[in-house]
Design a protein around this motif. Sequence first.
Motif, PDB file in Angstrom:
ATOM      1  N   SER A 181       8.116 -12.248  -4.315  1.00 31.53           N
ATOM      2  CA  SER A 181       7.679 -11.506  -3.126  1.00 31.53           C
ATOM      3  C   SER A 181       6.357 -12.079  -2.640  1.00 31.53           C
ATOM      4  O   SER A 181       5.341 -11.966  -3.327  1.00 31.53           O
ATOM      5  CB  SER A 181       7.501 -10.015  -3.452  1.00 31.53           C
ATOM      6  N   GLN A 183       4.741 -10.981  -0.042  1.00 31.23           N
ATOM      7  CA  GLN A 183       3.910  -9.847   0.354  1.00 31.23           C
ATOM      8  C   GLN A 183       3.139  -9.287  -0.829  1.00 31.23           C
ATOM      9  O   GLN A 183       1.968  -8.924  -0.722  1.00 31.23           O
ATOM     10  CB  GLN A 183       4.794  -8.752   0.965  1.00 31.23           C
ATOM     11  N   ASP A 184       3.803  -9.228  -1.992  1.00 31.90           N
ATOM     12  CA  ASP A 184       3.160  -8.699  -3.201  1.00 31.90           C
ATOM     13  C   ASP A 184       2.540  -9.791  -4.052  1.00 31.90           C
ATOM     14  O   ASP A 184       1.861  -9.485  -5.044  1.00 31.90           O
ATOM     15  CB  ASP A 184       4.188  -7.943  -4.055  1.00 31.90           C
ATOM     16  N   GLU A 185       2.771 -11.050  -3.700  1.00 31.71           N
ATOM     17  CA  GLU A 185       2.364 -12.196  -4.521  1.00 31.71           C
ATOM     18  C   GLU A 185       2.815 -11.968  -5.966  1.00 31.71           C
ATOM     19  O   GLU A 185       2.041 -12.071  -6.920  1.00 31.71           O
ATOM     20  CB  GLU A 185       0.832 -12.383  -4.472  1.00 31.71           C
ATOM     21  N   SER A 186       4.113 -11.636  -6.103  1.00 32.67           N
ATOM     22  CA  SER A 186       4.609 -11.217  -7.406  1.00 32.67           C
ATOM     23  C   SER A 186       5.979 -11.807  -7.698  1.00 32.67           C
ATOM     24  O   SER A 186       6.838 -11.874  -6.822  1.00 32.67           O
ATOM     25  CB  SER A 186       4.685  -9.682  -7.448  1.00 32.67           C
ATOM     26  N   SER A 207      11.998  -5.879  -3.177  1.00 33.98           N
ATOM     27  CA  SER A 207      11.416  -5.347  -4.401  1.00 33.98           C
ATOM     28  C   SER A 207      11.669  -3.848  -4.440  1.00 33.98           C
ATOM     29  O   SER A 207      11.350  -3.130  -3.490  1.00 33.98           O
ATOM     30  CB  SER A 207       9.909  -5.615  -4.439  1.00 33.98           C
ATOM     31  N   SER A 210       8.024  -2.013  -4.288  1.00 30.49           N
ATOM     32  CA  SER A 210       7.215  -2.007  -3.071  1.00 30.49           C
ATOM     33  C   SER A 210       8.031  -1.925  -1.788  1.00 30.49           C
ATOM     34  O   SER A 210       7.512  -1.550  -0.739  1.00 30.49           O
ATOM     35  CB  SER A 210       6.353  -3.271  -3.013  1.00 30.49           C
ATOM     36  N   HIS A 212       9.173  -4.523  -0.308  1.00 32.19           N
ATOM     37  CA  HIS A 212       8.952  -5.761   0.436  1.00 32.19           C
ATOM     38  C   HIS A 212      10.065  -6.777   0.170  1.00 32.19           C
ATOM     39  O   HIS A 212      10.661  -6.806  -0.917  1.00 32.19           O
ATOM     40  CB  HIS A 212       7.598  -6.371   0.063  1.00 32.19           C
ATOM     41  N   TRP A 290      -2.650 -14.240  -8.793  1.00 34.93           N
ATOM     42  CA  TRP A 290      -3.055 -13.115  -9.633  1.00 34.93           C
ATOM     43  C   TRP A 290      -3.891 -13.559 -10.826  1.00 34.93           C
ATOM     44  O   TRP A 290      -4.828 -12.867 -11.230  1.00 34.93           O
ATOM     45  CB  TRP A 290      -1.841 -12.301 -10.089  1.00 34.93           C
ATOM     46  N   ASP A 321      -0.140   0.741  -7.742  1.00 33.89           N
ATOM     47  CA  ASP A 321       0.734  -0.348  -7.324  1.00 33.89           C
ATOM     48  C   ASP A 321       0.402  -1.670  -8.006  1.00 33.89           C
ATOM     49  O   ASP A 321       1.230  -2.586  -8.019  1.00 33.89           O
ATOM     50  CB  ASP A 321       0.677  -0.519  -5.798  1.00 33.89           C
ATOM     51  N   ILE A 322      -0.787  -1.783  -8.576  1.00 30.71           N
ATOM     52  CA  ILE A 322      -1.164  -3.025  -9.260  1.00 30.71           C
ATOM     53  C   ILE A 322      -1.390  -2.791 -10.752  1.00 30.71           C
ATOM     54  O   ILE A 322      -2.079  -3.555 -11.426  1.00 30.71           O
ATOM     55  CB  ILE A 322      -2.406  -3.680  -8.608  1.00 30.71           C
TER      56      ILE A 322
END
Length: 610
Positions: A181, A183-186, A207, A210, A212, A290, A321-322
Amino acid sequence: MMKTYLSIIRNCKVAQRWSFSHATRCALSPSPSFSSKWNCKMLMVRRMGTDIPTEDRTYYITTPIFYVNAAPHIGHLYSAVTADYLHRYKLLQGFNSRFATGTDEHGLKIQQAADAAGQDPLSFCTKVSEGFKHLFESFHISYTDYIRTTEERHRCAVEHFWTVLQSKGFIYKGSYEGWYSTQDESFLTPSQVGDAKDSSGKEIKISLESGHKVEWMKEENYMFRLSEFRSRLQEWLEGNPRAVQPERFHHAVLQWLQEDLPDLSVSRQRSRLQWGIPVPGDLDQTIYVWLDALVNYLTVAGYPDTHSQWWSAAHHVVGKDILKFHAIYWPAFLLAADLPLPQTIHVHSHWTVGGKKMSKSLGNVVDPLERSQRFTTDGMRYFLLRQGVPDTDCNYDDDKVVKLLNAELTDSLGGLINRCTAPSLNPAQVYPHFCTDSFPSQRTKAHEGRAVDEDYHMLDAVHALPAVVEQHYESVHVYKALEAINGCVRQTNGFVQRHTPWKLDRGDGRDQLWLDTILHVSLECLRMYGTLLQPIVPEIADKLLSRLGVKPEERSWAALDFLVKYQGKDCPFEGRALGPDTGVLFNRLERPNAEKGKPKKAKKATKVKS
């Protein structure tokens, strides 16, 4: 220390539960003496926050660093205000405290946002970062360090941290294939991904956490051996029940750890992501955003050279959320680098509007700067900390803000200080004298004084208040601390109303002594409230304490020595001139205009005339 203190209090029978039954017995019988019980409680209160070994009086609190893809909103402010009150509270207790916040400025999302804005990434980041800094300064966020991940000191810290992980064999060259993702950099596992449709009706993957959009990604990069740390993370959490707070989130992390932890991709190909820190020794790869961002906490602590003092006292404030990044990835990175883990990760939930998550598309994003113009910065600080419940999403509503602030700051607290400092009741404008004959610490049938049982109950509650507030400040249940303070304020207002000092005959010596005693007790209560509220509403607390004539050096946690004349000691405030009258404590707010969504012109609260 807090558990030890509360245990002692319970054993002495002076916890909150003692207030009514013990006060009543002491009021009706000369034994046990109310003053000896009082002294026992006061010894405990004075010990709070002072009997901590010198080496333990270091405190390091952080907010998450905020992503600069959009302007700050009320959720960002809530994180900042939460960390700020903890920092101020620790300073009041005499700690050497450091408080860090800042902005996270690398990653594909930033690179794309800067391109869309037609700006180079650094200029784009600088503009948004300055917006966060302006917000925090406007709300008196007393950070000691504001870090940007584009700073040279941070790049050096990240490069060193990467080299340590790699040298220990925890980073290896591999291939990642899976969902990502932007948007979430995940990175996500298949179980974290679901089906959905975009605005055009096209089927997409998202996801589940989230909402996203995610994309399938396959590329050669560097991997971190996250899988090797699952059991060590479980041991850490099971052996440290307060490592993640509130308890609900502690359980959530342990639940995540029931599943296998796949190794984590910690770099991206430079051809896809240019805006970031290059992998040391491999310019074709960029360090995962991250890993880069989390190291900021070490950077501020002085890593890699001078971090040991601060890092051993680290506490994080993060949004739910993190949580996974902070409670799984970050501790694993630290364990791999042989560094201590954070003392506590304080997690908070989200703010919604109308029960829905704030978003630009819904047009329900709350601008904290605009609201501060309507409700003041201290008003917004108070509302967020009074209404925010860490383990439950909270709903923001302008009307609720007005009702709360008018009830608790304007009417209850403001009305109390206005009444007790009014020239009609206190023409000399001094801190009046306390008369032990009017309010004896030990009541007998021959010497009952003029105080009644409810008054002794109030004294009990105010005496216990610092311990109650400390417990809730420590656990970041600030709303409970403010609830306790507000309850005592109501009791003090009831004390004044009950004895109607404006009806006393000033020509009668006994009445004058009782009037002075009523005001002395009330001002002592206000001094306690003002001192305890300093971390929450610094401007209002300063205004209140200044009106009482309390000097800056008399506002520490150690100064919470309530009503010392009642203990037979000298009171440093007795007979002292009050500070200047600078107007009402908090102006009354008008309710928002339902049609325009804006409040009518604010009018000042009316001072109580007695």
